[in-house]
Design an enzyme around this catalytic site. Structure first.
Site, PDB file in Angstrom:
ATOM      1  N   THR A  47      -6.894   8.267  42.274  1.00  0.00           N
ATOM      2  CA  THR A  47      -7.619   7.089  42.183  1.00  0.00           C
ATOM      3  C   THR A  47      -8.312   6.672  43.484  1.00  0.00           C
ATOM      4  O   THR A  47      -9.574   6.266  43.557  1.00  0.00           O
ATOM      5  CB  THR A  47      -6.782   5.874  41.534  1.00  0.00           C
ATOM      6  OG1 THR A  47      -6.105   6.331  40.333  1.00  0.00           O
ATOM      7  CG2 THR A  47      -7.477   4.508  41.355  1.00  0.00           C
ATOM      8  N   THR A  48      -7.394   6.412  44.556  1.00  0.00           N
ATOM      9  CA  THR A  48      -8.016   6.239  45.840  1.00  0.00           C
ATOM     10  C   THR A  48      -9.060   7.029  46.634  1.00  0.00           C
ATOM     11  O   THR A  48     -10.079   6.505  47.033  1.00  0.00           O
ATOM     12  CB  THR A  48      -6.667   6.006  46.884  1.00  0.00           C
ATOM     13  OG1 THR A  48      -5.779   5.219  46.261  1.00  0.00           O
ATOM     14  CG2 THR A  48      -7.282   5.394  48.324  1.00  0.00           C
ATOM     15  N   TYR A 110      -8.918   5.638  28.389  1.00  0.00           N
ATOM     16  CA  TYR A 110     -10.046   5.468  27.285  1.00  0.00           C
ATOM     17  C   TYR A 110      -9.564   5.895  25.937  1.00  0.00           C
ATOM     18  O   TYR A 110      -9.616   5.154  24.882  1.00  0.00           O
ATOM     19  CB  TYR A 110     -11.471   5.814  27.515  1.00  0.00           C
ATOM     20  CG  TYR A 110     -12.626   5.490  26.418  1.00  0.00           C
ATOM     21  CD1 TYR A 110     -12.868   3.864  26.456  1.00  0.00           C
ATOM     22  CD2 TYR A 110     -13.089   6.038  25.530  1.00  0.00           C
ATOM     23  CE1 TYR A 110     -13.782   3.468  25.708  1.00  0.00           C
ATOM     24  CE2 TYR A 110     -13.969   5.440  24.675  1.00  0.00           C
ATOM     25  CZ  TYR A 110     -14.287   4.326  24.806  1.00  0.00           C
ATOM     26  OH  TYR A 110     -15.313   3.591  24.014  1.00  0.00           O
ATOM     27  N   TYR A 136       1.455  10.507  36.200  1.00  0.00           N
ATOM     28  CA  TYR A 136       1.082   9.212  37.004  1.00  0.00           C
ATOM     29  C   TYR A 136       0.807   8.028  35.714  1.00  0.00           C
ATOM     30  O   TYR A 136       0.118   7.995  35.017  1.00  0.00           O
ATOM     31  CB  TYR A 136      -0.282   9.422  37.586  1.00  0.00           C
ATOM     32  CG  TYR A 136      -0.895   8.203  38.393  1.00  0.00           C
ATOM     33  CD1 TYR A 136      -0.513   7.238  38.539  1.00  0.00           C
ATOM     34  CD2 TYR A 136      -2.164   8.631  39.096  1.00  0.00           C
ATOM     35  CE1 TYR A 136      -0.959   5.849  39.376  1.00  0.00           C
ATOM     36  CE2 TYR A 136      -2.801   7.354  39.359  1.00  0.00           C
ATOM     37  CZ  TYR A 136      -2.377   6.081  39.684  1.00  0.00           C
ATOM     38  OH  TYR A 136      -3.032   5.150  40.387  1.00  0.00           O
ATOM     39  N   ARG A 141      -5.058   0.574  34.620  1.00  0.00           N
ATOM     40  CA  ARG A 141      -6.254   1.207  34.635  1.00  0.00           C
ATOM     41  C   ARG A 141      -6.476   2.067  33.256  1.00  0.00           C
ATOM     42  O   ARG A 141      -7.746   2.251  33.001  1.00  0.00           O
ATOM     43  CB  ARG A 141      -6.259   2.181  35.696  1.00  0.00           C
ATOM     44  CG  ARG A 141      -6.334   1.504  37.436  1.00  0.00           C
ATOM     45  CD  ARG A 141      -6.540   2.701  38.226  1.00  0.00           C
ATOM     46  NE  ARG A 141      -6.799   1.968  39.697  1.00  0.00           N
ATOM     47  CZ  ARG A 141      -8.060   1.427  40.163  1.00  0.00           C
ATOM     48  NH1 ARG A 141      -9.028   2.059  39.660  1.00  0.00           N
ATOM     49  NH2 ARG A 141      -7.996   1.110  41.335  1.00  0.00           N
ATOM     50  N   LYS A 164       4.890   8.952  39.241  1.00  0.00           N
ATOM     51  CA  LYS A 164       4.393   8.015  40.247  1.00  0.00           C
ATOM     52  C   LYS A 164       4.042   6.819  39.187  1.00  0.00           C
ATOM     53  O   LYS A 164       3.212   6.565  38.457  1.00  0.00           O
ATOM     54  CB  LYS A 164       2.815   8.246  40.847  1.00  0.00           C
ATOM     55  CG  LYS A 164       2.492   7.176  41.636  1.00  0.00           C
ATOM     56  CD  LYS A 164       0.839   7.490  42.094  1.00  0.00           C
ATOM     57  CE  LYS A 164       0.280   6.417  42.725  1.00  0.00           C
ATOM     58  NZ  LYS A 164      -1.041   6.479  42.927  1.00  0.00           N
ATOM     59  N   ILE A 206       3.877   6.859  46.608  1.00  0.00           N
ATOM     60  CA  ILE A 206       2.365   7.397  46.791  1.00  0.00           C
ATOM     61  C   ILE A 206       1.422   6.259  47.130  1.00  0.00           C
ATOM     62  O   ILE A 206       1.591   5.281  46.214  1.00  0.00           O
ATOM     63  CB  ILE A 206       1.861   8.221  45.622  1.00  0.00           C
ATOM     64  CG1 ILE A 206       2.924   9.419  45.368  1.00  0.00           C
ATOM     65  CG2 ILE A 206       0.307   8.586  45.868  1.00  0.00           C
ATOM     66  CD1 ILE A 206       2.489  10.260  44.214  1.00  0.00           C
TER      67      ILE A 206
END
Length: 295
Positions: A47-48, A110, A136, A141, A164, A206
């Site tokens: 993501t980052t 989604y 994750y 999100r 995570k 993380i």
């Protein structure tokens, strides 16, 4: 007991971008600096790292570049998840072929999934991965949460090593750890919950915070693992203002500003992300200076 991919802090790295693509010169310097600062692992194309707006070619090239540049000094974990299972299979196979030490698989966004769908999808991906799988869980999100009982079922897969946890739900993390035992490592996905999750038996974090502050972030885990729980908690609390500044806008907007101020990238993001607002940037820079960073 499964092999632990890393223990401590792995940086969820930014991807230095320009209007022309990835800035590999700065990316290489960032990787080198993180290793020299004593980081325990590196996560690329998460993501980052703005994976959602990298082209397929950029995504694969960034993974390969990181593996080759780090050259085994610390584990490299590649984000290869997708809401398209076939595409996630393709990315996962590629990452394994170029030598990653682990893959990070986000929950499908989604289109979402039932808990049964999550078990089937993650199991399918774990079947094709030659590297350990880190799940994750970031429902804020993706719109879907991995329930503790689902993580328990997934922990039975021999190649699913960790999760995570970025749900923010400490009670759910506790339930997960009570169910999975030694079959699944848990990493915090939130920098403000490193010590709480360590206290329940987690293996580390993380981290976004460790982009600008790798050594001090690692010190939280080092103190905890050495038995200095009070010192680890004190450091966690000391860093809360900087953590808050790094999440004053949606990640990775603030951390891109932070790393640009340190010279590791341009303050450039791909739409729909935009550069940080001046008022928030001022607070962030002040907190970075308070931690002794030269910006």
């Amino acid at each position: 007991m499964k092999k632990t991919v890393f223990e401590g802090i792995a940086t969820a790295l930014v991807t230095p971008l320009t209007p022309d693509g990835i800035d590999y010169d700065r990316f290489g310097k960032l990787l080198d600096w993180q290793v020299s600062e004593g980081i325990d692992g590196l996560v690329v194309c998460g993501t980052t790292g703005e994976a959602s707006t990298l082209t397929d070619e950029e995504h694969k090239a960034a993974i390969k570049f990181a593996v080759e540049r780090v050259n085994g000094k610390v584990p490299v974990i590649a984000g290869t998840g997708s809401n398209d299972t076939d595409y996630a299979i393709e990315l996962t196979k590629y990452a394994c072929d170029v030598g990653v030490d682990g893959v990070l698989l986000v929950t499908p966004y989604y289109n979402k999934a039932t808990q049964n769908g999550l078990i089937k999808m993650f199991s399918t991906l774990a079947d094709v991965s030659s590297a350990p799988v880190i799940l994750y869980n970031v429902p804020s999100r993706t719109g879907v949460n991995i329930a503790p009982k689902t993580l328990y079922e997934l922990s039975k897969h021999p190649n699913i090593s960790a999760v995570k946890e970025a749900s923010g739900d400490i009670s759910a993390v506790a339930e997960t750890l009570s169910l999975v035992g030694d079959n699944l490592d848990v990493y915090s996905g939130n920098d403000d919950q490193i010590v709480p999750i360590l206290s329940l038996g987690g293996k580390g974090c993380i981290s976004v915070l460790s982009n600008p502050l790798p050594r001090k972030t690692c010190d939280i885990c080092k103190k905890f693992f050495a038995g200095d729980v009070k010192g680890a908690a004190a450091l966690q609390l000391e860093l809360l203002p900087l953590i808050s500044a790094l999440f004053s806008e949606v990640n990775p907007i603030p951390v891109k500003s932070a790393m640009a101020a340190m010279g590791f990238c341009e303050e450039y993001l791909r739409l729909p992300l935009t550069v940080m607002e001046d008022a928030h940037r001022e607070v962030l820079i002040n907190e970075m200076r308070r931690q002794g960073l030269k910006v």
